[in-house]
Design an enzyme around this catalytic site. Structure first.
Site, PDB file in Angstrom:
ATOM      1  CD  GLU A 137      36.120  53.897 -21.704  1.00 47.09           C
ATOM      2  OE1 GLU A 137      35.681  52.930 -21.070  1.00 47.09           O
ATOM      3  OE2 GLU A 137      35.402  54.820 -22.111  1.00 47.09           O
ATOM      4  CD  GLU A 206      34.248  54.343 -26.776  1.00 51.36           C
ATOM      5  OE1 GLU A 206      33.253  54.239 -26.019  1.00 51.36           O
ATOM      6  OE2 GLU A 206      35.239  53.588 -26.713  1.00 51.36           O
TER       7      GLU A 206
HETATM    8  C1  GAL Z   1      33.172  52.641 -23.395  1.00 51.75           C
HETATM    9  C2  GAL Z   1      34.098  51.608 -24.019  1.00 51.75           C
HETATM   10  C3  GAL Z   1      33.456  51.002 -25.252  1.00 51.75           C
HETATM   11  C4  GAL Z   1      32.057  50.564 -24.941  1.00 51.75           C
HETATM   12  C5  GAL Z   1      31.274  51.743 -24.394  1.00 51.75           C
HETATM   13  C6  GAL Z   1      29.857  51.418 -24.016  1.00 51.75           C
HETATM   14  O1  GAL Z   1      33.518  52.903 -22.104  1.00 51.75           O
HETATM   15  O2  GAL Z   1      35.315  52.193 -24.373  1.00 51.75           O
HETATM   16  O3  GAL Z   1      34.223  49.920 -25.688  1.00 51.75           O
HETATM   17  O4  GAL Z   1      32.112  49.543 -24.020  1.00 51.75           O
HETATM   18  O5  GAL Z   1      31.869  52.212 -23.238  1.00 51.75           O
HETATM   19  O6  GAL Z   1      29.163  50.961 -25.103  1.00 51.75           O
END
Ligand code: GAL
Length: 662
Positions: A137, A206
């Site tokens: 990110e 994610e």
């Molecule tokens: C994303 C990040 C993850 C985790 C998630 C929130 O932005 O890439 O590592 O932090 O947010 O749980």
């Protein structure tokens, strides 16, 4: 880092098997640099850190693997996965085109890649790893790094490429990912995402199945209907690969929780809960979806796509190849159900849902129609104990404070107040000690004196002249605070002792690595008399420092510690800080996950059989409001506080301690 030895690793086969049974065909994992290189050039791949064993286990189940090396990983993990020694390298600037940082990052990344290659674990070598990730990110923060940010991300890309892994590299949330890096999406919904290079697949790294929790915060919940809706829409709109974050979030054992203030539990409302059990109906509802999507693999992968806009946020998508076609009817309207007429047949599509018809005739799945039963986890007392309620406790004080620390005898001293990260984060605790000589005529000696400490804590305990004065701690998100208490100083020498405790280091944000921790200063003594205020700034005094706690340094939680005999069994102190408590119990019968009820305790760290199972803080209540009494409405865009639960309860009452007995 204190890690439970084999306990998590023992769970891997079961968790991976459950993921496979849940219809997944790939397992994604981050790689935690601070776990693997806790000291510079000293590596740890043993026990829970056995990355090769993890990937092999994935392979043995016949699944693919996605390796998110980072090595910055965010993940609510301590310091985002960076080892704190990095911070203490002179001249380093992290996540930046800085030679010192790039050299360390390249060293670790190539080490991981070489390990994987050696075991032939990349798909290009016949292994399970189909994708690897570099950075994490960075697009969210790149603007704060100026031109250097762009140079850094270009360097990341060419460095990764040079490692020649034979499978693609991904960069999540990185709109201008340099080729051949694939940029991917993170979020609650990624159906509208398009990669910067239209010839590359649409990947969702994610899909947040819930959210994380912080001390004082509530339990986020995301409905099965909404997660399924997001997944179905993603594939309706041309998605190639989606990954749940988290499918199993588990536990931040030891001191691995970051934040600051992330809880020990990282349950995340994931399909496999913290205990590794099925979180129903989410697990089952998604399993059905996966199986159906996979049954359509051929049409989805090779078919021609036709889309129809039925108005009012209702869309139909048909994938066809040869004589087969598969249909999605999606209704993104938040309130109104829809009727879609397709080839003369009416299909009812509820608001905020997607219907799937693998043959374009029979609806086999709708994301809003859940036919899996909800389950509830029941906690039973330990059947192996005759009287499990009556554990026998013994205790010992952390240390004889009067004799040692409050007299200011530290390990090192310097003429300033230091950031707690100088200790390389070997412990949550750092003692800051100084003394102050006050002349008997000094006008600061008044009846109205106080000590003022600017801290970024997160927790501060203050002692003056051998006496405990008071404590203060931060609240989530607001880590700077001013501690100010009345004191009485004496003519002559006065001893000031401040104990700072961190609760996980910052893991996210622009230049998160330089966010201060510990006591930032100034530390001042204030004397007031009438209108007059006299302030003595102690910041440039000689400060003496000591890291850790006596009991931690001597591992008194191990049964073979030389202090193991010196515990008191009488007069168990209550509400007493800096006290160790110990008990023994029979290992519970059966195979079920084991939880420890921490109710009644303050804040601390817990060990079972010498394995650190994380920080506890059951006395920290979750906020009173923000929970709805009505069932969560799955319709409408999700946000992390939409369906919170656990108002007014201990933020985290239970600690997980599974398989620690085997
Ligand atoms: C994303 C990040 C993850 C985790 C998630 C929130 O932005 O890439 O590592 O932090 O947010 O749980």
């Amino acid at each position: 880092m204190d890690e439970p030895s084999q306990s998590m690793a023992n769970m891997w086969p079961d968790l991976i098997k459950k993921a496979k049974d849940g219809g997944l065909n790939a397992i994604e994992t981050y790689v935690f640099w601070n776990a693997h290189e806790p000291l510079r050039r000293q590596y740890d791949f043993s026990g829970n850190n056995d990355l090769i064993r993890f990937i092999q286990t994935v392979k043995d189940e016949g699944l693919y693997a996605i390796l998110r090396i980072g090595p910055y990983v965010c993940a609510e993990w301590n310091y985002g996965g960076f080892p704190v020694w990095l911070h203490n390298m002179p001249g380093i600037e992290m996540r930046s085109a800085n030679n010192i940082f790039m050299n360390e990052m390249q060293n670790f990344t190539s080490l991981i890649v070489d390990m994987m290659k050696k075991e032939s674990l990349f798909a290009s070598q016949g292994g399970p790893i189909i994708l690897a990730q570099i950075e994490n990110e960075y697009g969210n923060v790149i603007s704060s790094y100026g031109d250097v940010g762009k140079a850094y991300i270009n360097w990341c890309a060419s460095m990764a490429k040079s490692l020649d892994i034979g499978v693609p590299w991904i960069m999540c949330q990185e709109d201008d990912a340099p080729e051949p890096m694939l940029n991917t999406c993170n979020g609650y919904y990624c159906d509208q995402f398009t990669p910067n290079n239209p010839n590359t697949p649409k990947i969702w790294t994610e899909n947040w199945t819930g959210w994380f929790k912080n001390w004082g915060g509530l339990d986020p919940k995301r409905t099965a209907e909404d997660v399924a809706f997001a997944v179905a829409r993603f594939y309706q709109n041309g998605g190639s690969l989606q990954n749940y974050y988290m499918y199993h979030g588990g536990t931040n054992f030891g001191r691995t929780a970051g934040g600051p203030y992330i809880t020990t539990t990282y349950d995340y409302d994931a399909p496999l809960n913290e205990y590794g059990s099925l979180n129903q109906p989410k697990y089952g509802h998604l399993t059905q979806l996966h199986n159906i999507l996979r049954s359509m693999e051929r049409t989805l992968t090779y078919g021609n796509v036709t889309s129809t806009d039925y108005g009012n946020s209702v869309f139909g998508t048909v994938y066809s190849i040869d004589n087969t076609s598969s249909c999605f009817f999606g209704n993104a309207n938040v309130t109104s159900d829809a009727t879609v007429n397709y080839q003369g047949v009416d299909y009812n599509v509820p608001a905020w849902s997607v219907s799937i018809l693998p043959d374009c005739k029979t609806e086999v799945y709708n994301t809003a129609r859940v036919n899996i039963q909800t389950n509830l986890m029941v906690k039973e007392s330990n059947q192996a104990e005759d009287e499990p309620a009556s554990l026998k406790w013994s205790w010992r004080p952390e240390i004889n404070l009067e004799q040692t620390l409050v007299q200011g005898k530290g390990q090192v001293s310097t003429g300033m107040i230091v950031d707690q990260k100088v200790t390389n984060d070997v412990s949550d605790y750092l003692w800051y000690m100084t003394s102050l000589n006050v002349d008997k005529d000094d006008p600061i000696l008044t009846d109205d004196m106080s000590i003022r400490v600017n801290a970024t804590g997160h927790i501060l305990h203050a002692y003056v002249n051998g006496e405990y004065l008071d404590s203060q701690w931060a609240t989530y998100g607001i880590f700077n605070y001013v501690f100010e208490k009345k004191v009485k100083l004496n003519p002559g020498k006065n001893q000031i002792t401040l104990l700072s405790a961190t609760v996980g280091l910052q893991n996210y944000g622009p230049k998160f690595d330089v966010v201060q921790s510990g006591i930032s200063g100034p530390v001042e003594i204030i004397g007031r008399k009438g209108d007059e205020t006299i302030i003595k700034d102690l910041s440039l005094h000689k400060w003496s420092y000591k890291t850790g706690l006596h009991g931690l340094d001597n591992k008194i939680y191990n049964s073979d510690s030389k202090f193991s005999a010196q515990w008191n069994s009488d007069n168990l102190p209550l509400n007493k800080m800096l006290t160790w408590y110990k008990t023994t119990f029979k290992a519970p019968l059966g195979e079920d996950p084991v939880a420890l009820d921490m109710q009644g305790l303050g804040k601390g760290l817990a060990w079972v059989n010498g394995n650190s199972i994380g920080r506890y803080w059951p006395s920290y209540m979750a906020q009173e409001d923000g929970c709805s009494t009505e069932a969560c409405d799955y319709r409408g865009s999700y946000y992390s506080s939409k369906c919170d639960t656990n108002c007014g309860q201990p933020t985290q009452r239970w600690l997980v301690s599974h398989n620690i007995f085997s």
